[in-house]
Design a protein around this motif. Sequence first.
Motif, PDB file in Angstrom:
ATOM      1  N   TRP A 119       0.821  -1.211   0.000  1.00 53.28           N
ATOM      2  CA  TRP A 119       0.000   0.000   0.000  1.00 53.28           C
ATOM      3  C   TRP A 119       0.856   1.262   0.000  1.00 53.28           C
ATOM      4  N   ASP A 120       2.105   1.144   0.490  1.00 58.09           N
ATOM      5  CA  ASP A 120       3.017   2.288   0.563  1.00 58.09           C
ATOM      6  C   ASP A 120       3.930   2.386  -0.665  1.00 58.09           C
ATOM      7  N   ARG A 121       3.576   1.662  -1.736  1.00 56.53           N
ATOM      8  CA  ARG A 121       4.317   1.613  -2.996  1.00 56.53           C
ATOM      9  C   ARG A 121       5.615   0.830  -2.893  1.00 56.53           C
ATOM     10  N   SER A 122       5.827   0.121  -1.795  1.00 52.06           N
ATOM     11  CA  SER A 122       6.977  -0.765  -1.695  1.00 52.06           C
ATOM     12  C   SER A 122       6.678  -2.037  -2.487  1.00 52.06           C
TER      13      SER A 122
ATOM     14  N   GLU B 114      12.861  -9.984   0.383  1.00 52.99           N
ATOM     15  CA  GLU B 114      13.424  -8.645   0.250  1.00 52.99           C
ATOM     16  C   GLU B 114      12.288  -7.632   0.148  1.00 52.99           C
ATOM     17  N   ILE B 115      12.512  -6.441   0.725  1.00 51.50           N
ATOM     18  CA  ILE B 115      11.594  -5.314   0.555  1.00 51.50           C
ATOM     19  C   ILE B 115      12.342  -4.238  -0.219  1.00 51.50           C
TER      20      ILE B 115
ATOM     21  N   ASP C 245      11.403   4.761  -2.324  1.00 47.69           N
ATOM     22  CA  ASP C 245      12.522   5.696  -2.513  1.00 47.69           C
ATOM     23  C   ASP C 245      13.734   5.047  -3.184  1.00 47.69           C
ATOM     24  N   GLY C 246      13.626   3.752  -3.529  1.00 44.36           N
ATOM     25  CA  GLY C 246      14.709   3.056  -4.213  1.00 44.36           C
ATOM     26  C   GLY C 246      15.608   2.236  -3.303  1.00 44.36           C
ATOM     27  N   SER C 247      15.502   2.414  -1.996  1.00 42.86           N
ATOM     28  CA  SER C 247      16.317   1.619  -1.074  1.00 42.86           C
ATOM     29  C   SER C 247      15.721   0.215  -0.939  1.00 42.86           C
ATOM     30  N   ALA C 248      16.539  -0.717  -0.466  1.00 45.68           N
ATOM     31  CA  ALA C 248      16.093  -2.103  -0.322  1.00 45.68           C
ATOM     32  C   ALA C 248      16.751  -2.745   0.886  1.00 45.68           C
ATOM     33  N   THR C 249      16.089  -3.758   1.440  1.00 45.43           N
ATOM     34  CA  THR C 249      16.637  -4.474   2.584  1.00 45.43           C
ATOM     35  C   THR C 249      17.718  -5.461   2.171  1.00 45.43           C
ATOM     36  N   GLY C 250      17.710  -5.873   0.911  1.00 47.90           N
ATOM     37  CA  GLY C 250      18.574  -6.969   0.472  1.00 47.90           C
ATOM     38  C   GLY C 250      17.899  -8.283   0.828  1.00 47.90           C
TER      39      GLY C 250
END
Length: 76
Positions: free
Chosen positions: A14-17, A33-34, A38-43
């Motif tokens: 819902w948050d565009r992730s 992975e998430i 904003d382009g960041s990721a958990t890996g």
Amino acid sequence: MNFKADRISITKGWDRSTQIVASARTGHQLHHEIRYADGSATGFTLMPGALAARDVAIAGLGDGSVHVMASEYAEG
């Protein structure tokens, strides 16, 4: 974490992730992975307590949670 995936499933939050679950080709462990808007990721990380899986699915729910379903991998 680098690995080759045998099966993957992706859902949009819902948050565009974007959340991804994948079954590794070797050992068939489940990884998650998430990727945030904003382009960041958990890996990719191993999912604790997960079984070795052949098929995987992930579904994002309206409250921000996700559900993962996997079928157990069996040789042969």
